[in-house]
Design a protein around this motif. Sequence first.
Motif, PDB file in Angstrom:
ATOM      1  N   GLY A 160       1.090  -1.260   0.049  1.00 16.13           N
ATOM      2  CA  GLY A 160      -0.541  -0.240   0.396  1.00 16.13           C
ATOM      3  C   GLY A 160       1.431   1.506   0.104  1.00 16.13           C
ATOM      4  O   GLY A 160       1.976   0.926   0.054  1.00 16.13           O
ATOM      5  N   GLU A 208       0.498   1.571   4.194  1.00 19.90           N
ATOM      6  CA  GLU A 208      -1.503   1.326   4.578  1.00 19.90           C
ATOM      7  C   GLU A 208      -1.410   0.255   5.040  1.00 19.90           C
ATOM      8  O   GLU A 208      -2.388   0.275   5.853  1.00 19.90           O
ATOM      9  N   LYS A 209      -0.593  -1.146   4.220  1.00 22.12           N
ATOM     10  CA  LYS A 209      -1.326  -2.113   5.056  1.00 22.12           C
ATOM     11  C   LYS A 209      -0.226  -3.347   5.427  1.00 22.12           C
ATOM     12  O   LYS A 209      -0.580  -3.991   5.832  1.00 22.12           O
ATOM     13  N   ALA A 236       1.511  -7.311   8.898  1.00 21.53           N
ATOM     14  CA  ALA A 236       0.049  -6.992   8.230  1.00 21.53           C
ATOM     15  C   ALA A 236      -0.744  -5.525   9.117  1.00 21.53           C
ATOM     16  O   ALA A 236      -0.705  -6.557  10.130  1.00 21.53           O
ATOM     17  N   ARG A 237      -1.352  -4.968   8.996  1.00 21.63           N
ATOM     18  CA  ARG A 237      -2.443  -4.378   9.780  1.00 21.63           C
ATOM     19  C   ARG A 237      -4.089  -5.085   9.741  1.00 21.63           C
ATOM     20  O   ARG A 237      -4.300  -5.065  10.439  1.00 21.63           O
ATOM     21  N   ASP A 238      -3.916  -5.172   9.049  1.00 20.49           N
ATOM     22  CA  ASP A 238      -5.681  -6.363   8.661  1.00 20.49           C
ATOM     23  C   ASP A 238      -4.593  -7.799   9.142  1.00 20.49           C
ATOM     24  O   ASP A 238      -3.756  -8.461   7.956  1.00 20.49           O
ATOM     25  N   ASP A 266      -4.138 -10.012   6.233  1.00 18.77           N
ATOM     26  CA  ASP A 266      -3.409 -10.158   5.238  1.00 18.77           C
ATOM     27  C   ASP A 266      -1.811 -11.128   5.662  1.00 18.77           C
ATOM     28  O   ASP A 266      -1.204 -11.233   4.577  1.00 18.77           O
TER      29      ASP A 266
END
Length: 355
Positions: free
Chosen positions: A153, A257-258, A279-281, A284
């Motif tokens: 990202g 971002e990610k 990973a932020r999420d 992922d």
Amino acid sequence: MINPSRDSGNKPLTVAVLGAGIGALHLNGYAKLRDRYRVTWLCDLDTARAESLLEKAPDATVTADLAETLADPEVDIIDICLPPLLHLPTALAALEAGKHVILEKPIAPDLAGVAALQAAQEKAGRLVSPVFQYRYGVAMAQWRALSAAGLLGEPQVGSIETYWTRGADYYQVAWRGKKATEIGGVILSHVIHMHDLACEIFGAPIEVSAMLDTRVNAIETEDCAAVQMRIEGGALVSSSTTLGAAGDATHLRFVFEKLTAESGTAPYEPMEGGWTFNARDPADQPGVDAVIAAVETPLSGFAGYLNAFADAVWNRPGGEDAVSLEAGRRSIALAEAIYRADREGRRTSVTADPA
């Protein structure tokens, strides 16, 4: 697994190494690539020091005469590991002699010097490569793979901590710590590598603010710095540097971002492993882990740098990963902006144009 590219149809490139200080580390890289390079000259005013390195370069002749190395028609590459004030004039002389140039940092004192290098490179039809060996290692390969997989990202915020120690013994070398001979302190001679990495990973800075100081050693050049950068696209990077730490440690952190990535603290091998990629999420993370696990370990440090340069000279796949003169220009443009921002006490633009 180490997978250096093999050669067919090309004899090894012949090299003259100028300077037996940092040149000793370059020789370690050449020693891992004997199918690609043959060091035929070691040039240093201290011939005894150069002779002490012959075990690393058994085919080399020791000399104190620069002209002798430049005049050798068999030499393909001049590898310049001399004090900074000699980098530009020696590189120009090497290009005039028709040689490719490997050039330690800083490549020039200012952007006007870089422009002279660019003109000489184009006239000679040869390559000039700044030495940014920190780029080479498994972590950089992981970065590239994650980027190609779309798992990063947009860049958001980054931080660089370069906390090293240098004392009176380090500055016993006559040219160090003096503006006339070292040209600059931590900005040009130390953190320049980490700033290059930030440019590769996040993008080129477009404006900076900075405070520089000499707080640790009785020298003319700066040994502490606090720098803030805005990157093209809007990301922010902070860089904190001192030569007065209790030991040597380098720490990098980049927030995308990610994904957030963080290095270990190895001072001189920041891209050779030890990174975490989170990973932020959480959903992922398995994809991130799979990409990282699939990356093969490439040649690192000086060997990785020199491997890519040989490919560039031979116009082979892999040569696109070699450090170009443009990267050196970018490093000098950023350094000039940092010095200007500190001197004028205000945020300043990073310009590619000589003053």
